[in-house]
Design an enzyme around this catalytic site. Structure first.
Site, mmCIF file in Angstrom:
data_model
loop_
_atom_site.group_PDB
_atom_site.id
_atom_site.type_symbol
_atom_site.label_atom_id
_atom_site.label_comp_id
_atom_site.label_asym_id
_atom_site.label_seq_id
_atom_site.Cartn_x
_atom_site.Cartn_y
_atom_site.Cartn_z
ATOM 1 N N HIS A 1 -5.137 7.267 -1.411
ATOM 2 C CA HIS A 1 -4.483 6.020 -1.852
ATOM 3 C C HIS A 1 -4.619 5.914 -3.385
ATOM 4 C CE1 HIS A 1 -2.681 2.224 -1.740
ATOM 5 N NE2 HIS A 1 -3.599 1.481 -1.167
ATOM 6 N N GLN B 1 -4.084 2.595 -5.563
ATOM 7 C CA GLN B 1 -5.167 1.614 -5.515
ATOM 8 C C GLN B 1 -6.235 1.935 -6.562
ATOM 9 O OE1 GLN B 1 -5.437 -1.211 -3.315
ATOM 10 N NE2 GLN B 1 -6.944 -1.697 -4.893
ATOM 11 N N ASP C 1 -14.418 -0.600 2.397
ATOM 12 C CA ASP C 1 -13.065 -0.698 2.970
ATOM 13 C C ASP C 1 -13.232 -0.952 4.465
ATOM 14 O OD1 ASP C 1 -10.298 -0.508 3.338
ATOM 15 O OD2 ASP C 1 -10.217 1.674 3.102
HETATM 16 N N1 NVA Z 1 -8.155 2.538 4.500
HETATM 17 C C1 NVA Z 1 -7.171 1.478 4.680
HETATM 18 C C2 NVA Z 1 -6.639 1.048 3.360
HETATM 19 C C3 NVA Z 1 -5.631 -0.082 3.438
HETATM 20 C C4 NVA Z 1 -5.033 -0.447 2.100
HETATM 21 C C5 NVA Z 1 -6.057 1.971 5.586
HETATM 22 O O1 NVA Z 1 -5.630 3.111 5.427
HETATM 23 O O2 NVA Z 1 -5.630 1.206 6.456
HETATM 24 N N1 CP Z 2 -4.633 -2.388 -0.733
HETATM 25 C C1 CP Z 2 -3.410 -2.210 -0.190
HETATM 26 O O1 CP Z 2 -2.798 -1.173 -0.309
HETATM 27 O O2 CP Z 2 -2.920 -3.301 0.473
HETATM 28 P P1 CP Z 2 -1.622 -3.360 1.390
HETATM 29 O O3 CP Z 2 -1.918 -2.553 2.639
HETATM 30 O O4 CP Z 2 -1.443 -4.811 1.685
HETATM 31 O O5 CP Z 2 -0.467 -2.778 0.662
#
Ligand code: NVA
Ligand code: CP
Length: 300
Positions: free
Chosen positions: A129, A132, A217
């Protein structure tokens, strides 16, 4: 043409410049100045998973920059009915200026990028990600200055966010302590590919000692919903609460990419407390991604 699929697609210098630019763009926005470097440009946004922050930040960024964004969900596109990624990439990229993708397999964004004629941005895969992390690094710099040489504690799942922290440790020059339950460690190949100072353990209290930033997280990420109960059991000793925060340095910050589950990975008094910078972190998605879009889409 450049893509942004992981933090390793950019050099450390480029990433630092991007963070500084994000801070500048935030000031421009707050001052009320109209700045539209992407007039008439279009961003396609492919979402195979849910989102609040990512969608709102990218869409707002494009509108504020004078362009527009198209939201594409698998329910409405031929991609969702099995049209090959390669064909979709060629077609979509022929009509827009950049493509943002949130999906499951990281290989999908790599395949899309291979066949795309415009920049592709990874807006979360099962493995990474990176957007982020741009916001997280901007937030740290705004509150505490450079993160180089500092120590970060990652608490919880060795997931996509953890993998991007591993990449960030190398690119931004911080030390990273990772504490996960047994069996939930980050992928070994991602850890071993890093030249950063990374230590792995299974004890949260050891990991947070003398650190400058604590990050956690959710215990179950998108796509792992059916594992929720099993994970609640496995992660029971991995809640960041006030006792944990007191083991870190007194000026340590708390971050969480959100959405958060109060009472699971973080206690309400920590996420809503004085060391938490989660609202700035969320807002900075807008400013950091504006810097990213400008970098990828505006030619000098
Ligand atoms: N680790 C989480 C991050 C959400 C922004 C997911 O992948 O759902
Ligand atoms: N942190 C993040 O990516 O949030 P969303 O899943 O709401 O986009």
């Amino acid at each position: 043409m450049r893509h942004f699929l992981t933090l390793k697609d950019f050099t450390a210098t480029e990433l630092k410049q991007l963070i500084n630019r994000a801070i500048e763009l935030k000031h421009i926005q707050k001052s009320g100045e109209i700045y539209q470097p992407l007039k008439n440009k279009v961003l396609a946004m492919i979402f195979d998973k849910s989102s609040t922050r990512t969608r709102v930040s990218f869409e707002s960024a494009m509108i504020q920059f004078g362009g527009g964004a198209i939201f594409l969900s698998p329910n409405d596109t031929q991609l969702g009915r099995g049209e090959p990624v390669e064909d979709s990439a060629r077609v979509i990229s022929s009509m827009v200026d950049a493509v943002m993708i949130r999906t499951f397999e990281h290989a999908m964004v790599e395949r899309f990028a291979e066949y795309s004629s415009v920049p592709v941005i990874n807006a979360l895969t099962d493995d990474y990600h990176p957007c982020q992390l741009l916001a997280d690094m901007q937030t740290y710099v705004e509150h505490r200055g450079s993160i180089e040489g500092k120590t970060v504690a990652w608490i919880g799942d060795g997931n996509n966010m953890c993998h991007s922290y591993i990449n960030a440790a190398e690119q931004f020059g911080f030390n990273l302590n990772i504490a996960t339950p047994v069996g939930y460690e980050p992928k070994a190949d991602i850890v071993s590919a890093s030249t950063a100072d990374i230590s792995l353990c299974h004890d949260m209290k050891t990991a947070v000692k003398n650190t400058d930033l604590i990050v956690t997280d959710v215990w179950a990420s998108m796509g792992q919903e059916e594992e929720q109960k099993k994970r609640e059991h496995a992660f029971a000793d991995f809640q960041v609460d006030n006792d944990v925060m007191t083991l870190a340095n007194s000026d340590a910050l708390f971050m969480h990419c959100l959405p958060a589950h109060r009472g699971e990975e973080v206690s309400a008094d920590v996420i809503d407390g004085g060391q938490s910078v989660v609202w700035d972190e969320a807002e900075n998605r807008l400013h950091a991604q504006k810097a990213l879009l400008e970098f990828l889409c505006v030619s000098d």
